[in-house]
Design a protein around this motif. Sequence first.
Motif, PDB file in Angstrom:
ATOM      1  N   ASN A  59     -13.572   1.250   5.465  1.00 19.63           N
ATOM      2  CA  ASN A  59     -12.749   1.489   4.265  1.00 19.63           C
ATOM      3  C   ASN A  59     -11.897   0.255   4.025  1.00 19.63           C
ATOM      4  OD1 ASN A  59     -13.161   4.452   3.369  1.00 19.63           O
ATOM      5  ND2 ASN A  59     -12.894   4.600   5.586  1.00 19.63           N
ATOM      6  N   GLN A  60     -12.580  -0.840   3.708  1.00 20.07           N
ATOM      7  CA  GLN A  60     -11.917  -2.129   3.577  1.00 20.07           C
ATOM      8  C   GLN A  60     -11.599  -2.458   2.114  1.00 20.07           C
ATOM      9  OE1 GLN A  60     -11.281  -4.762   6.371  1.00 20.07           O
ATOM     10  NE2 GLN A  60     -10.953  -2.632   7.007  1.00 20.07           N
ATOM     11  N   SER A  61     -10.557  -3.233   1.948  1.00 22.53           N
ATOM     12  CA  SER A  61     -10.122  -3.708   0.629  1.00 22.53           C
ATOM     13  C   SER A  61     -10.248  -5.228   0.583  1.00 22.53           C
ATOM     14  CB  SER A  61      -8.668  -3.308   0.391  1.00 22.53           C
ATOM     15  OG  SER A  61      -8.508  -1.902   0.432  1.00 22.53           O
ATOM     16  N   PRO A  62     -10.426  -5.781  -0.604  1.00 25.98           N
ATOM     17  CA  PRO A  62     -10.407  -5.161  -1.933  1.00 25.98           C
ATOM     18  C   PRO A  62     -11.772  -4.586  -2.295  1.00 25.98           C
ATOM     19  CG  PRO A  62     -10.735  -7.501  -2.167  1.00 25.98           C
ATOM     20  CD  PRO A  62     -10.554  -7.254  -0.698  1.00 25.98           C
ATOM     21  N   ILE A  63     -11.801  -3.814  -3.361  1.00 23.10           N
ATOM     22  CA  ILE A  63     -13.037  -3.223  -3.847  1.00 23.10           C
ATOM     23  C   ILE A  63     -13.147  -3.429  -5.353  1.00 23.10           C
ATOM     24  CG2 ILE A  63     -13.109  -1.458  -2.050  1.00 23.10           C
ATOM     25  CD1 ILE A  63     -12.073   0.531  -4.187  1.00 23.10           C
ATOM     26  N   ASN A  64     -14.346  -3.153  -5.862  1.00 18.79           N
ATOM     27  CA  ASN A  64     -14.524  -3.035  -7.303  1.00 18.79           C
ATOM     28  C   ASN A  64     -14.105  -1.625  -7.693  1.00 18.79           C
ATOM     29  OD1 ASN A  64     -15.517  -3.408 -10.023  1.00 18.79           O
ATOM     30  ND2 ASN A  64     -17.297  -2.206  -9.414  1.00 18.79           N
ATOM     31  N   ILE A  65     -13.084  -1.504  -8.527  1.00 17.91           N
ATOM     32  CA  ILE A  65     -12.578  -0.196  -8.934  1.00 17.91           C
ATOM     33  C   ILE A  65     -13.357   0.291 -10.141  1.00 17.91           C
ATOM     34  CG2 ILE A  65     -10.556   1.025  -9.807  1.00 17.91           C
ATOM     35  CD1 ILE A  65      -8.829  -0.970  -8.242  1.00 17.91           C
ATOM     36  N   ASP A  66     -14.075   1.388  -9.957  1.00 18.36           N
ATOM     37  CA  ASP A  66     -14.893   1.937 -11.042  1.00 18.36           C
ATOM     38  C   ASP A  66     -14.640   3.437 -11.155  1.00 18.36           C
ATOM     39  OD1 ASP A  66     -16.227   3.037  -8.873  1.00 18.36           O
ATOM     40  OD2 ASP A  66     -17.936   1.667  -9.001  1.00 18.36           O
ATOM     41  N   SER A  67     -15.570   4.158 -11.771  1.00 17.08           N
ATOM     42  CA  SER A  67     -15.378   5.587 -12.033  1.00 17.08           C
ATOM     43  C   SER A  67     -15.341   6.431 -10.767  1.00 17.08           C
ATOM     44  CB  SER A  67     -16.484   6.102 -12.966  1.00 17.08           C
ATOM     45  OG  SER A  67     -17.767   5.918 -12.364  1.00 17.08           O
ATOM     46  N   THR A  68     -15.759   5.867  -9.636  1.00 20.69           N
ATOM     47  CA  THR A  68     -15.717   6.630  -8.389  1.00 20.69           C
ATOM     48  C   THR A  68     -14.312   6.653  -7.781  1.00 20.69           C
ATOM     49  OG1 THR A  68     -16.268   4.708  -7.000  1.00 20.69           O
ATOM     50  CG2 THR A  68     -18.098   5.962  -7.916  1.00 20.69           C
ATOM     51  N   VAL A  69     -13.417   5.824  -8.300  1.00 25.80           N
ATOM     52  CA  VAL A  69     -12.040   5.773  -7.792  1.00 25.80           C
ATOM     53  C   VAL A  69     -11.154   6.637  -8.691  1.00 25.80           C
ATOM     54  CG1 VAL A  69     -10.071   4.296  -7.267  1.00 25.80           C
ATOM     55  CG2 VAL A  69     -12.403   3.464  -6.850  1.00 25.80           C
ATOM     56  N   SER A  70     -10.419   7.538  -8.087  1.00 23.39           N
ATOM     57  CA  SER A  70      -9.620   8.500  -8.845  1.00 23.39           C
ATOM     58  C   SER A  70      -8.328   7.878  -9.367  1.00 23.39           C
ATOM     59  CB  SER A  70      -9.273   9.703  -7.961  1.00 23.39           C
ATOM     60  OG  SER A  70     -10.432  10.351  -7.497  1.00 23.39           O
ATOM     61  N   LEU A  71      -7.825   8.486 -10.444  1.00 26.48           N
ATOM     62  CA  LEU A  71      -6.504   8.114 -10.939  1.00 26.48           C
ATOM     63  C   LEU A  71      -5.438   8.816 -10.107  1.00 26.48           C
ATOM     64  CD1 LEU A  71      -7.001   8.384 -14.814  1.00 26.48           C
ATOM     65  CD2 LEU A  71      -6.953   6.309 -13.424  1.00 26.48           C
ATOM     66  N   PHE A 114       6.737  -9.063  -2.440  1.00 27.63           N
ATOM     67  CA  PHE A 114       5.507  -9.148  -3.232  1.00 27.63           C
ATOM     68  C   PHE A 114       4.951 -10.554  -3.090  1.00 27.63           C
ATOM     69  CE2 PHE A 114       8.650 -10.277  -6.574  1.00 27.63           C
ATOM     70  CZ  PHE A 114       8.056 -11.410  -7.139  1.00 27.63           C
ATOM     71  N   HIS A 115       3.625 -10.632  -3.104  1.00 29.05           N
ATOM     72  CA  HIS A 115       2.959 -11.921  -2.957  1.00 29.05           C
ATOM     73  C   HIS A 115       1.806 -12.017  -3.952  1.00 29.05           C
ATOM     74  CE1 HIS A 115       0.756  -9.264  -0.108  1.00 29.05           C
ATOM     75  NE2 HIS A 115      -0.297  -9.900  -0.588  1.00 29.05           N
ATOM     76  N   ILE A 116       1.192 -13.191  -4.025  1.00 31.32           N
ATOM     77  CA  ILE A 116       0.256 -13.504  -5.105  1.00 31.32           C
ATOM     78  C   ILE A 116      -1.109 -13.897  -4.563  1.00 31.32           C
ATOM     79  CG2 ILE A 116      -0.225 -15.237  -6.916  1.00 31.32           C
ATOM     80  CD1 ILE A 116       2.761 -15.184  -7.583  1.00 31.32           C
ATOM     81  N   HIS A 117      -2.154 -13.428  -5.252  1.00 28.89           N
ATOM     82  CA  HIS A 117      -3.537 -13.841  -4.970  1.00 28.89           C
ATOM     83  C   HIS A 117      -4.140 -14.458  -6.231  1.00 28.89           C
ATOM     84  CE1 HIS A 117      -3.966 -11.850  -1.036  1.00 28.89           C
ATOM     85  NE2 HIS A 117      -3.176 -10.917  -1.545  1.00 28.89           N
ATOM     86  N   THR A 118      -4.805 -15.588  -6.064  1.00 24.51           N
ATOM     87  CA  THR A 118      -5.570 -16.185  -7.159  1.00 24.51           C
ATOM     88  C   THR A 118      -6.970 -16.533  -6.671  1.00 24.51           C
ATOM     89  OG1 THR A 118      -4.770 -18.420  -6.625  1.00 24.51           O
ATOM     90  CG2 THR A 118      -3.531 -17.209  -8.254  1.00 24.51           C
ATOM     91  N   PRO A 119      -8.034 -16.057  -7.338  1.00 25.36           N
ATOM     92  CA  PRO A 119      -7.996 -15.069  -8.425  1.00 25.36           C
ATOM     93  C   PRO A 119      -7.697 -13.685  -7.871  1.00 25.36           C
ATOM     94  CG  PRO A 119     -10.255 -15.494  -7.803  1.00 25.36           C
ATOM     95  CD  PRO A 119      -9.417 -16.427  -6.975  1.00 25.36           C
ATOM     96  N   SER A 120      -7.826 -12.657  -8.715  1.00 24.35           N
ATOM     97  CA  SER A 120      -7.539 -11.308  -8.255  1.00 24.35           C
ATOM     98  C   SER A 120      -8.487 -10.924  -7.133  1.00 24.35           C
ATOM     99  CB  SER A 120      -7.672 -10.306  -9.407  1.00 24.35           C
ATOM    100  OG  SER A 120      -9.022 -10.164  -9.817  1.00 24.35           O
ATOM    101  N   GLU A 121      -8.005 -10.095  -6.236  1.00 26.48           N
ATOM    102  CA  GLU A 121      -8.868  -9.569  -5.173  1.00 26.48           C
ATOM    103  C   GLU A 121      -9.620  -8.336  -5.675  1.00 26.48           C
ATOM    104  OE1 GLU A 121      -7.480 -10.937  -0.996  1.00 26.48           O
ATOM    105  OE2 GLU A 121      -6.132  -9.344  -1.647  1.00 26.48           O
ATOM    106  N   ARG A 256      -9.876 -12.442  -0.861  1.00 35.50           N
ATOM    107  CA  ARG A 256     -10.925 -11.937   0.028  1.00 35.50           C
ATOM    108  C   ARG A 256     -12.088 -11.423  -0.819  1.00 35.50           C
ATOM    109  NH1 ARG A 256     -10.790  -6.718   4.194  1.00 35.50           N
ATOM    110  NH2 ARG A 256     -12.357  -7.537   5.661  1.00 35.50           N
ATOM    111  N   LEU A 257     -13.322 -11.599  -0.333  1.00 42.14           N
ATOM    112  CA  LEU A 257     -14.475 -11.142  -1.076  1.00 42.14           C
ATOM    113  C   LEU A 257     -14.473  -9.624  -1.209  1.00 42.14           C
ATOM    114  CD1 LEU A 257     -17.614 -11.101   1.229  1.00 42.14           C
ATOM    115  CD2 LEU A 257     -15.345 -11.580   2.124  1.00 42.14           C
ATOM    116  N   SER A 258     -15.114  -9.120  -2.269  1.00 37.87           N
ATOM    117  CA  SER A 258     -15.186  -7.679  -2.483  1.00 37.87           C
ATOM    118  C   SER A 258     -15.901  -7.012  -1.317  1.00 37.87           C
ATOM    119  CB  SER A 258     -15.934  -7.365  -3.779  1.00 37.87           C
ATOM    120  OG  SER A 258     -15.217  -7.847  -4.894  1.00 37.87           O
TER     121      SER A 258
END
Length: 328
Positions: A59-71, A114-121, A256-258
């Motif tokens: 269960n590693q991050s980051p991920i591609n957030i799509d319809s399988t991820v709940s609000l 708070f810290h910054i990532h470029t580009p987005s993770e 970090r890679l997806s």
Amino acid sequence: MLFKSLLVVGTASASCLHGLYRRSEGEVEIPHFGYEDTFGPLNWAALAPENEACKAGKNQSPINIDSTVSLATEKPILDIPQQAVEFENLNTTIEVVVNGTTTFGGNQFSLAQFHIHTPSEHRINREYFPLEVHMVHKGVGHLPNKANTPTADPTQIVVLALMFEMCTQSSDPLIASIAPHLDAITEPGSRTPIETGIDFSGVLAVIESSNIFQYTGSLTTPPCSEGVTFLAVETPLKINVPDYNAIKKIVKYNSRLSQNTLGNDNIIAVAAASGGATAPNNETVVEEATPVEGAPVAGSTVVISEISGSPVAEPMVGLVQRGMRFRS
């Protein structure tokens, strides 16, 4: 040392955990990982034993957030008083050490930095963003119950993830608050105070108006510990070109890679086990080989006496099929 021990997630230095535990008043600690060569994400697990989850966690991050991820079923409530803050260059990122309280899911969480990532993770429906801010919190206790006895829970970590997109107007107030101070932290290990503090008004407004995705993943830096709650805000905030260029000149690349779909095998373990590419339907991908002079042709038979340089117990006879590759 900024922290000598982590209560739950090991003892490795990590940008996401920086500032959560004990801090010194001395020099800024430079984490023992990076984004290039053998210090990069593909080799994080080899840098320290406590980083095992970087290559084994499911269960590693980051991920591609799509319809399988709940609000999220509720909005986090942020309370960040006006205050002077510290702005630091950790080499792996730049961060602002700031105090505040966030209420979510019946719990209170203390904002550490708070810290910054470029580009987005994270990506949202496969779209990446030029920049992502992580607001990192640790649990400080449940809200008072009928007995008025809050239960401390410092092991919980919540990260509020904010996406940023380019604009031609003014940057969001959060970015505008740090931009004038970037020149003071160009060198790794440097820090500077921002006496006027940070303006979070744009952050508060976007939290109120936007959808927020919620999932349980991991730290995106070593030790990649799992059980981290991510609250990813769908609507991006704004950053203009000059501010973005000034930030990325310091931060460089620190994404970090997806990772694999939540619950599935770690993407690094999958790659190591497959030994090659697999198609989406799990069929093995066979590359067409360029004919080699003197090599067997399709339809002929060959005697196989060794495999990958190791002799076999008994020679085997095989039929050459189209697409087979032979190396001398």
